[in-house]
Design a protein around this motif. Structure first.
Motif, PDB file in Angstrom:
ATOM      1  N   ASN A  30      -1.829   8.020 -11.423  1.00  0.00           N
ATOM      2  CA  ASN A  30      -1.877   8.970 -10.328  1.00  0.00           C
ATOM      3  C   ASN A  30      -2.104   8.215  -9.029  1.00  0.00           C
ATOM      4  O   ASN A  30      -3.234   7.903  -8.676  1.00  0.00           O
ATOM      5  CB  ASN A  30      -2.994   9.999 -10.553  1.00  0.00           C
ATOM      6  N   PHE A  31      -1.017   7.908  -8.350  1.00  0.00           N
ATOM      7  CA  PHE A  31      -1.125   7.205  -7.084  1.00  0.00           C
ATOM      8  C   PHE A  31      -1.596   8.168  -6.004  1.00  0.00           C
ATOM      9  O   PHE A  31      -1.305   9.353  -6.039  1.00  0.00           O
ATOM     10  CB  PHE A  31       0.232   6.634  -6.655  1.00  0.00           C
ATOM     11  N   ARG A  32      -2.298   7.612  -5.042  1.00  0.00           N
ATOM     12  CA  ARG A  32      -2.699   8.357  -3.855  1.00  0.00           C
ATOM     13  C   ARG A  32      -2.359   7.503  -2.640  1.00  0.00           C
ATOM     14  O   ARG A  32      -2.237   6.281  -2.750  1.00  0.00           O
ATOM     15  CB  ARG A  32      -4.203   8.629  -3.865  1.00  0.00           C
ATOM     16  N   GLU A  33      -2.212   8.158  -1.509  1.00  0.00           N
ATOM     17  CA  GLU A  33      -1.982   7.409  -0.287  1.00  0.00           C
ATOM     18  C   GLU A  33      -3.165   6.480  -0.067  1.00  0.00           C
ATOM     19  O   GLU A  33      -4.315   6.866  -0.247  1.00  0.00           O
ATOM     20  CB  GLU A  33      -1.814   8.354   0.900  1.00  0.00           C
ATOM     21  N   LYS A  54      -1.834  -0.143 -10.170  1.00  0.00           N
ATOM     22  CA  LYS A  54      -2.779  -0.088  -9.054  1.00  0.00           C
ATOM     23  C   LYS A  54      -3.437  -1.443  -8.917  1.00  0.00           C
ATOM     24  O   LYS A  54      -3.630  -2.166  -9.883  1.00  0.00           O
ATOM     25  CB  LYS A  54      -3.840   0.977  -9.300  1.00  0.00           C
ATOM     26  N   SER A  55      -3.773  -1.773  -7.700  1.00  0.00           N
ATOM     27  CA  SER A  55      -4.353  -3.073  -7.406  1.00  0.00           C
ATOM     28  C   SER A  55      -5.534  -2.869  -6.454  1.00  0.00           C
ATOM     29  O   SER A  55      -6.114  -1.801  -6.419  1.00  0.00           O
ATOM     30  CB  SER A  55      -3.261  -3.951  -6.790  1.00  0.00           C
ATOM     31  N   SER A  56      -5.838  -3.883  -5.672  1.00  0.00           N
ATOM     32  CA  SER A  56      -6.967  -3.813  -4.750  1.00  0.00           C
ATOM     33  C   SER A  56      -6.626  -4.538  -3.462  1.00  0.00           C
ATOM     34  O   SER A  56      -5.647  -5.285  -3.392  1.00  0.00           O
ATOM     35  CB  SER A  56      -8.203  -4.448  -5.379  1.00  0.00           C
ATOM     36  N   ASP A  94      -3.580   3.664  -1.841  1.00  0.00           N
ATOM     37  CA  ASP A  94      -3.734   2.791  -3.014  1.00  0.00           C
ATOM     38  C   ASP A  94      -2.888   1.535  -2.847  1.00  0.00           C
ATOM     39  O   ASP A  94      -1.759   1.592  -2.363  1.00  0.00           O
ATOM     40  CB  ASP A  94      -3.270   3.502  -4.290  1.00  0.00           C
ATOM     41  N   TYR A  95      -3.427   0.418  -3.280  1.00  0.00           N
ATOM     42  CA  TYR A  95      -2.660  -0.829  -3.320  1.00  0.00           C
ATOM     43  C   TYR A  95      -1.945  -0.864  -4.662  1.00  0.00           C
ATOM     44  O   TYR A  95      -2.534  -0.573  -5.700  1.00  0.00           O
ATOM     45  CB  TYR A  95      -3.577  -2.042  -3.149  1.00  0.00           C
ATOM     46  N   VAL A  96      -0.650  -1.210  -4.622  1.00  0.00           N
ATOM     47  CA  VAL A  96       0.172  -1.142  -5.819  1.00  0.00           C
ATOM     48  C   VAL A  96       1.058  -2.382  -5.918  1.00  0.00           C
ATOM     49  O   VAL A  96       1.594  -2.860  -4.920  1.00  0.00           O
ATOM     50  CB  VAL A  96       1.064   0.132  -5.788  1.00  0.00           C
ATOM     51  N   VAL A 132       0.846  -1.193   0.000  1.00  0.00           N
ATOM     52  CA  VAL A 132       0.000   0.000   0.000  1.00  0.00           C
ATOM     53  C   VAL A 132       0.884   1.246   0.000  1.00  0.00           C
ATOM     54  O   VAL A 132       1.943   1.259   0.625  1.00  0.00           O
ATOM     55  CB  VAL A 132      -0.977  -0.016   1.201  1.00  0.00           C
TER      56      VAL A 132
END
Length: 175
Positions: free
Chosen positions: A121-124, A152-154, A126-128, A44
């Motif tokens: 565009n990643f955000r705090e 990005k993931s989940s 986000d699963y990556v 994350v």
């Protein structure tokens, strides 16, 4: 010539700091008796900094630790250069005068290419998933990841990742 695993090694973040650097090649590491260059991580995003249109730095965390990741969007193999995009759009314009079925197909393909070509565009929070190399930041003398594919993931993928890792460690890494 030193031999190492050509496919990425799936690791927990803590293992990046535990891996031993090869004496013959500073880009090759060894862990569990396996020499490797590329790593595959999942976690994350806990912090973002130095973000621009072309690159971002972020902290990636999993239950074992945190690592800093540098990701340059333009060096990703997903990036389509502007000239190629112009050619694709020009081809779509040519096809638009022909069969409607071809137009729908070309339009769908262009939409997918544009979506894939867009900067992530990643955000705090986000699963990556990160594919990259370990490198040492000489200024701080700490290990970081140079990511060349970040997706990005989940949370569901994160749970599955942890189960995969437990299985891999039990069956392959720690025999």
């Amino acid at each position: 010539m030193e031999r190492w695993k050509k496919t990425p090694l799936k690791l927990y973040i803590q293992d990046i700091f535990r891996a031993k650097q090869s004496q013959n090649n500073k880009y090759v590491y060894e862990m569990f008796g396996i020499k490797f260059k590329n790593v595959l991580l999942h976690g994350v995003v806990t912090a973002l900094y130095n973000t621009s249109e072309r690159w971002t730095n972020f902290e990636l965390s999993d239950p074992t630790g945190t690592v800093q990741v540098y990701y340059n969007f333009t060096k990703s193999n997903k990036h389509v250069n502007p000239e190629c995009m112009k050619d694709i759009i020009h081809s779509l314009a040519k096809v638009s005068n022909s069969v409607e079925k071809d137009l729908k197909t070309m339009s769908f393909m262009l939409e997918r290419i544009e979506k894939r070509n867009a900067n992530i565009n990643f955000r705090e929070g986000d699963y990556v998933s990160v594919l990259g190399d370990i490198f040492v930041d000489d200024l701080r003398d700490s290990r970081m990841i140079s990511g060349f594919d970040c997706n990005k993931s989940s949370i569901e993928r994160d749970i599955l990742w942890m189960e995969e890792m437990r299985f891999i460690y039990d069956k392959s890494y720690i025999k």
